[in-house]
Design a protein around this motif. Structure first.
Motif, mmCIF file in Angstrom:
data_model
loop_
_atom_site.group_PDB
_atom_site.id
_atom_site.type_symbol
_atom_site.label_atom_id
_atom_site.label_comp_id
_atom_site.label_asym_id
_atom_site.label_seq_id
_atom_site.Cartn_x
_atom_site.Cartn_y
_atom_site.Cartn_z
ATOM 1 N N ILE A 1 5.680 10.524 0.512
ATOM 2 C CA ILE A 1 5.397 9.244 0.032
ATOM 3 C C ILE A 1 5.290 8.281 1.485
ATOM 4 O O ILE A 1 6.300 8.555 2.366
ATOM 5 N N LYS A 2 4.247 7.544 1.574
ATOM 6 C CA LYS A 2 4.260 6.563 2.700
ATOM 7 C C LYS A 2 4.004 5.089 1.988
ATOM 8 O O LYS A 2 2.995 5.178 1.139
ATOM 9 N N ALA A 3 4.429 4.073 2.349
ATOM 10 C CA ALA A 3 4.582 2.929 1.681
ATOM 11 C C ALA A 3 4.795 1.890 2.745
ATOM 12 O O ALA A 3 5.795 1.849 3.507
ATOM 13 N N ASN A 4 3.975 0.848 2.808
ATOM 14 C CA ASN A 4 4.014 -0.348 3.585
ATOM 15 C C ASN A 4 4.600 -1.578 2.548
ATOM 16 O O ASN A 4 4.390 -1.657 1.689
ATOM 17 N N ARG B 1 0.805 -1.195 0.006
ATOM 18 C CA ARG B 1 0.040 -0.030 0.216
ATOM 19 C C ARG B 1 0.861 1.326 0.007
ATOM 20 O O ARG B 1 1.915 1.086 0.464
ATOM 21 N N ALA B 2 0.245 2.169 -0.851
ATOM 22 C CA ALA B 2 1.183 3.488 -0.907
ATOM 23 C C ALA B 2 0.518 4.570 -0.816
ATOM 24 O O ALA B 2 -0.439 4.654 -1.421
ATOM 25 N N GLU B 3 0.909 5.613 -0.101
ATOM 26 C CA GLU B 3 0.191 7.030 -0.210
ATOM 27 C C GLU B 3 1.079 8.070 -0.874
ATOM 28 O O GLU B 3 1.961 8.329 -0.100
ATOM 29 N N ILE B 4 0.534 8.642 -1.719
ATOM 30 C CA ILE B 4 1.511 9.717 -2.252
ATOM 31 C C ILE B 4 0.733 11.110 -2.749
ATOM 32 O O ILE B 4 -0.385 11.077 -2.905
ATOM 33 N N LEU B 5 1.344 12.107 -1.792
ATOM 34 C CA LEU B 5 0.759 13.395 -1.570
ATOM 35 C C LEU B 5 1.644 14.250 -2.418
ATOM 36 O O LEU B 5 2.683 14.611 -1.959
ATOM 37 N N LEU B 6 1.080 14.840 -3.378
ATOM 38 C CA LEU B 6 1.700 16.109 -4.416
ATOM 39 C C LEU B 6 1.115 17.171 -4.057
ATOM 40 O O LEU B 6 -0.012 17.560 -4.283
ATOM 41 N N ARG B 7 1.857 18.318 -3.752
ATOM 42 C CA ARG B 7 1.546 19.678 -3.520
ATOM 43 C C ARG B 7 2.401 20.538 -4.251
ATOM 44 O O ARG B 7 3.559 20.498 -4.143
ATOM 45 N N ILE B 8 1.836 21.642 -4.928
ATOM 46 C CA ILE B 8 2.472 22.514 -5.730
ATOM 47 C C ILE B 8 1.892 23.822 -5.230
ATOM 48 O O ILE B 8 0.820 24.188 -5.531
#
Length: 802
Positions: A292-295, A264-271
Motif C-alpha cells: 500500500i502507498k498512500a498520499n 491518492r492510494a495504490e494497493i497491489l495484491l499478489r497471491i
C-alpha cells in the motif's frame, strides 16, 4: 458391375443435392424473421421483454454461431431505468464438426458495450429477485432424466467436454444503486479477456476497469483496477486454482473534506497460489502480499505499508486461519514529528465464525524503541457484541530515545536519569460499552503505579482511571534551578523572589489561555492516590486527587494529603460553559505548619507556628486581575504557638511606653511577634477581605483587630488594639507596667509590597491618661472602702468609663 457404378453415381448425386440444399438454405435463411419467436421465448423464461434492435447474423461452417447488435432486456416492473441490460454487440459460436461428435467446442464469447443496471429499493427488494425466483421454480428436467437413466460412471460430464475459446468483454459498465443505504457504485470501461477455457487446463485472465463510488457522508471516490492471473478451473468439482494472481488498485478521493481517506492510494495484491476447493468448501492462499502507498492519509503526508500472510479457510465450518502474518509500515509527516516512523509486527490469527470467536496469538508490534506483545481473544463476532480480552505488555524502553526518534524536544530536567526507563503491563477489557485496561502496571524510572484506565463508557467517551502507587518524587522531572534562584524550602523575606511591579502588572492583565473547546468536550473521571509525593522540599503523605469533567464543568472532587505536619482536604471547580470561565475552591487545612505552607502557596515565609485554616471561595474572569476583582467567599483561621516576622508588637508597646516617659526605644535587630493563639473569620466580596473579629493572645498581650485587605489594589487598611495583661518581663526583656490594661492602637496600612505599621499616638495618650485616672480612683476606693460594697462601687465606676 454397372450397378456399382450406378450406385456410386446415385450417392454422388445425393451428396451434391444435399450440398446444394445446404447452400441454398444458408443463402436463403434469414434469422431476423424469427425475432418475435425468440423474444417471446425469452419473455416466457424471464418474464422480461427483450428487444433486438439490430440484425441477427448466423454462420454455419466451420463455426455454428450467431451475432446480434443493440439488444435491450427490460427491467423488473416498478424499477428504473427502463432497461436492466443493454448490449451493443453479442457474439457466440460453436465448432460444427466436434458438436456432431458430442463434443462442445465454443469459440470466443464476445460481449461489447454492455450496460448493466442493478438496483435495490428502500424496502430491500432488488431488480433481479424475480429472475432468481423463476430459476428456482424451473423443474429439474435434466436431473429427472439422469435419475431415470444414470450415466455410466466412466462417462465424462458435459462440462468436462466443454471447451470455450475465451471470453472477451469490452467496455462494459455496471451501475449499482442502493436506495436503502444511499450507496452508488459505478464500474465503467470494464475489459475482461481470457484464454481458452477447458476443464483443468491453465488459462490466462486479464481484467482492466475503472470505477467510481459515492457513499453517504463521504467524499466521492474514483479509481481503476487491473487484474492478471493464470487460472485452472474444474467446473464439475467447483475447484479453482489461481497462480501468480496480481491485482493493482488505484483510488483518488475528491473534495476538500476527505477526513482520514488518502488523497491518492495504490494497493497491489499478489497471491502466489490460491487453491479454492468448492466441493470441500475449503481454500488456501499462499504467498499473499499486499503493498500500500498512500498520499495525505489521515495525519500523515505519506504512508507505505506491506502485509504478508498465508491464509486458510473452511467456510462450511466457518473456520479461518492466517499464519505467517506480518506487516510493516513507514509513516511520514506526522504532526510535530520530523522523522519517518517505522512500524513492524507479526501475529498468528484464527477465527471460528460459527462460535463467533477469534484469536491473535503471539502478537508483536514494534516501532523502535517501542515493543508491544500480547495475546488477544475476541468473542461475540456472530452477535455483533464484540468482546476482547487478553494480556498485553510494553517492553522496557527509554522515553528519551523515543522522543528523539519522533523529533520531539523534551524540556530540560534536573536529572539526566529522569524519563530513561518505562514499561507497562495490562489486561485488555473491551466490550460493546467500554474499552479498558485492567491490571494495569506502569513502571517509570523504578517507580510503579497500577490500577485500571481507559474509556468506561464508549457512548459518551468518558475517560476513566483509578490508579495507585508508592512514592513518586517529582524533583528529577522539574526544570533545573537557575543561578541565584531561591528554592522552595529556603527561608527569607517574603516577596524577595517576586517580579517587578511592571512585570506583575503585565502578567495580571494578560488573558489566561485556557483550552476552552478541549475542556468543554472533555469527559473524565480519574482518581490517583499515592503513598507519598515529593515536590521540592515538601513531602505529601497519602495524597489523593480525584478529577471529573463533563459538559464543560471540571471538578476537583477530592484533594487530600498529610502535608506540612498536618492534613489538607479540599475540592474545587472550573466552569467553562459560558463566555467567562468561573472558578470555585474549598479547603480545610488542620494542624499545618504555617511557614512551609505559605512558602509553597504564596512564596511568603513571615508567619510561623501551627494552625487550622479553611476557606470557601468563588470567582470568575479571563485575566488574573478579573479573578481578583470578582473574588467572593468566606475564610476562618485559628493559629497557635507561633511568630509573625517583620512585625513586633512588643517593640511597639515598649516604644509607646517610652513616648509616655519622654524617652526613645531602639529598634531590635529582629522584628517579630510571638503569639499563643490568633483566631478570626473573614468575608470576601469583590476581592475585598473584611475581618472584624481578630483575636490574639500571648503571655504578655491580648490583641484584637478589624479592617480590610483590598486584593485587587493590593492595599491594607487594618486596625489592631494591643493590651498588656502581664507586666512581668516578657518579649523584649523590659517591664510594661505603665501600659498595663491600656489599649495600644496600631495602624497597618500601605501595600502588600510595602506595608506600613505605626502607633496611633493620640489615641494612646488618651487611653493612658484614662487608665491613670482609673487606677488612682480604684486605689482610693480600696483605701476607704474595706467592706463588701467596695466591689459594687468599682463596677459602678466602670460604668462611667473609669
Amino acid at each position: 458391375m454397372k450397378w456399382i457404378k450406378r450406385l456410386v453415381l446415385l450417392f454422388v448425386a445425393i451428396v451434391l443435392v444435399a450440398i446444394i440444399a445446404v447452400i441454398a438454405f444458408a443463402l436463403t435463411f434469414d434469422p431476423n424473421d424469427y425475432k418475435p419467436q425468440i423474444a417471446a421465448q425469452v419473455e416466457k423464461q424471464t418474464g422480461r421483454s427483450i428487444q433486438f434492435n439490430g440484425d441477427i447474423s448466423v454462420t454455419l461452417f466451420p463455426w455454428l454461431g450467431a451475432a446480434t447488435e443493440d439488444v435491450v432486456l427490460a427491467n423488473a416492473e416498478g424499477f428504473e431505468p427502463e432497461a436492466m441490460l443493454e448490449v451493443q454487440r453479442l457474439e457466440a459460436q460453436a465448432a460444427l464438426l466436434p458438436l456432431l461428435r458430442g463434443e462442445f467446442e465454443i469459440g470466443t464469447l464476445l460481449l461489447e458495450g454492455a450496460r448493466i443496471n442493478l438496483v435495490r429499493r428502500e424496502d430491500g427488494s432488488t431488480n433481479w429477485d424475480d429472475l432468481v425466483a423463476r430459476s428456482a421454480e424451473e423443474p429439474t428436467q435434466a436431473g429427472e432424466a439422469d435419475t431415470a437413466a444414470p450415466a455410466a460412471e466412466d462417462a465424462p460430464s458435459a462440462m468436462e467436454q466443454l471447451t470455450i475459446g475465451g471470453v472477451d468483454v469490452r467496455n462494459a459498465t455496471v451501475h449499482w444503486r442502493d436506495k436503502q443505504s444511499g450507496q452508488n457504485v459505478t464500474i465503467e470501461g470494464l475489459d475482461l479477456r481470457t484464454g481458452a477455457l477447458m476443464d483443468g487446463e491453465p488459462t490466462d485472465i486479464e481484467l482492466v476497469s475503472g470505477f467510481s463510488l459515492a457513499l453517504p457522508d463521504m467524499p466521492p471516490l474514483e479509481g481503476s483496477v487491473d487484474l492478471t492471473a493464470e487460472a485452472q478451473v474444474w467446473p464439475s468439482r467447483q475447484d479453482v486454482l489461481l497462480n501468480d494472481l496480481e491485482v493493482n488498485l488505484i483510488t483518488n478521493v475528491g473534495g476538500d473534506e476527505r477526513g482520514a481517506l488518502p488523497e491518492r492510494a495504490e494497493i497491489l495484491l499478489r497471491i502466489a497460489k490460491a487453491d479454492v476447493r468448492g466441493s470441500e468448501s475449503q481454500a488456501r492462499l499462499d504467498g499473499v502480499t499486499v503493498d500500500i502507498k498512500a498520499n495525505e492519509a489521515g495525519p500523515t503526508t505519506y504512508f507505505e505499508g506491506r502485509l504478508d500472510a498465508a491464509l486458510e479457510g473452511d467456510w462450511s465450518r466457518g473456520r479461518y486461519e492466517a499464519s505467517e502474518l506480518a506487516f510493516s509500515a513507514d509513516l511520514k509527516g506526522l504532526p510535530e514529528i520530523g522523522e519517518t516512523v517505522s512500524v513492524t509486527g507479526s501475529a498468528l490469527a484464527s477465527a471460528d465464525l460459527q462460535a463467533g470467536t477469534a484469536e491473535l496469538r503471539d502478537l508483536s508490534i514494534n516501532s523502535d524503541p517501542l515493543a508491544l506483545t500480547g495475546d488477544v481473544s475476541l468473542s461475540g463476532l456472530d452477535s455483533g457484541e464484540l468482546v476482547a480480552s487478553g494480556p498485553i505488555r510494553v517492553a522496557g524502553f527509554n522515553p528519551r530515545e523515543l522522543a528523539d526518534r519522533l523529533g520531539i524536544t523534551l524540556p530540560a530536567m534536573r536529572s539526566d536519569e529522569a524519563l530513561t526507563q518505562f514499561a507497562a503491563d495490562a489486561s485488555l477489557d473491551v466490550t460493546p460499552t467500554r474499552a479498558m485496561l485492567t491490571k494495569l502496571n506502569l513502571r517509570l524510572d523504578g517507580r510503579e503505579i497500577g490500577g485500571r484506565a481507559g474509556i468506561d463508557n464508549l457512548e459518551s467517551g468518558r475517560l476513566f482511571a483509578r490508579l495507585s502507587g508508592d512514592e513518586l518524587d517529582l524533583n528529577p522531572y522539574l526544570p533545573p534551578a537557575t543561578a541565584g534562584e531561591k528554592s522552595a524550602g529556603d527561608s527569607g523575606n517574603g516577596g524577595s523572589g517576586q517580579a517587578s511591579p511592571a512585570a506583575r502588572n503585565a502578567a495580571e492583565n494578560a488573558e489566561i489561555q485556557l483550552p476552552t473547546e478541549t475542556l468543554r468536550g472533555l469527559n473524565l473521571d480519574a482518581r490517583v492516590e499515592l503513598a507519598r509525593l515529593i515536590y521540592e522540599d515538601y513531602r505529601l503523605d497519602n495524597p489523593v486527587i480525584h478529577l471529573t469533567a463533563a459538559g464543560g464543568q471540571l471538578r476537583v472532587a477530592e484533594l487530600a494529603a498529610q502535608v506540612f505536619e498536618g492534613s489538607l482536604n479540599g475540592t474545587g471547580g472550573l466552569d467553562v460553559r459560558g463566555e467567562v470561565p468561573s472558578y470555585t475552591a474549598r479547603a480545610n487545612a488542620a494542624g499545618v505548619s504555617l511557614q512551609p505552607m505559605l512558602q509553597a502557596v504564596m512564596d511568603e515565609d513571615r508567619l510561623l507556628g501551627k494552625g487550622d485554616v479553611s476557606f470557601d471561595l468563588a470567582t470568575q474572569g479571563k485575566r488574573v486581575d478579573q479573578l481578583k476583582s470578582a473574588l467572593d467567599g468566606q475564610a476562618e483561621f485559628a493559629l497557635r504557638n507561633g511568630k509573625v516576622k517583620g512585625f513586633d508588637i512588643g517593640y511597639l508597646m515598649r516604644r509607646a511606653q517610652a513616648r509616655l516617659d519622654g524617652q526613645t526605644e531602639p529598634e531590635p535587630e529582629e522584628l517579630s511577634t510571638d503569639f499563643t493563639a490568633i483566631t478570626g473569620t473573614a468575608n470576601i466580596r469583590n476581592g475585598v477581605v473584611r475581618n472584624d473579629d481578630l483575636s490574639g493572645a500571648s503571655p504578655l498581650l491580648r490583641v484584637s483587630g478589624k479592617g480590610e485587605v483590598d486584593v485587587p489594589r493590593e492595599t491594607i487598611d487594618y486596625r489592631l488594639t494591643a493590651t498588656v495583661v502581664n507586666t512581668a518581663t516578657g518579649q523584649g526583656g523590659k517591664s510594661l507596667e505603665k501600659l498595663k490594661s491600656v489599649p495600644v492602637p496600631i495602624r497597618i496600612g500601605g501595600t502588600f509590597a510595602e506595608p506600613k505599621i505605626s502607633l496611633d499616638t493620640e489615641a494612646l495618650i488618651k487611653g493612658a491618661a484614662k487608665g491613670d485616672v482609673k487606677r488612682r480612683v480604684e486605689e482610693e476606693i480600696d483605701k476607704r472602702l474595706q467592706d463588701k460594697g467596695g466591689d459594687t462601687v468599682k463596677e459602678l465606676m466602670k460604668g462611667f468609663g473609669l
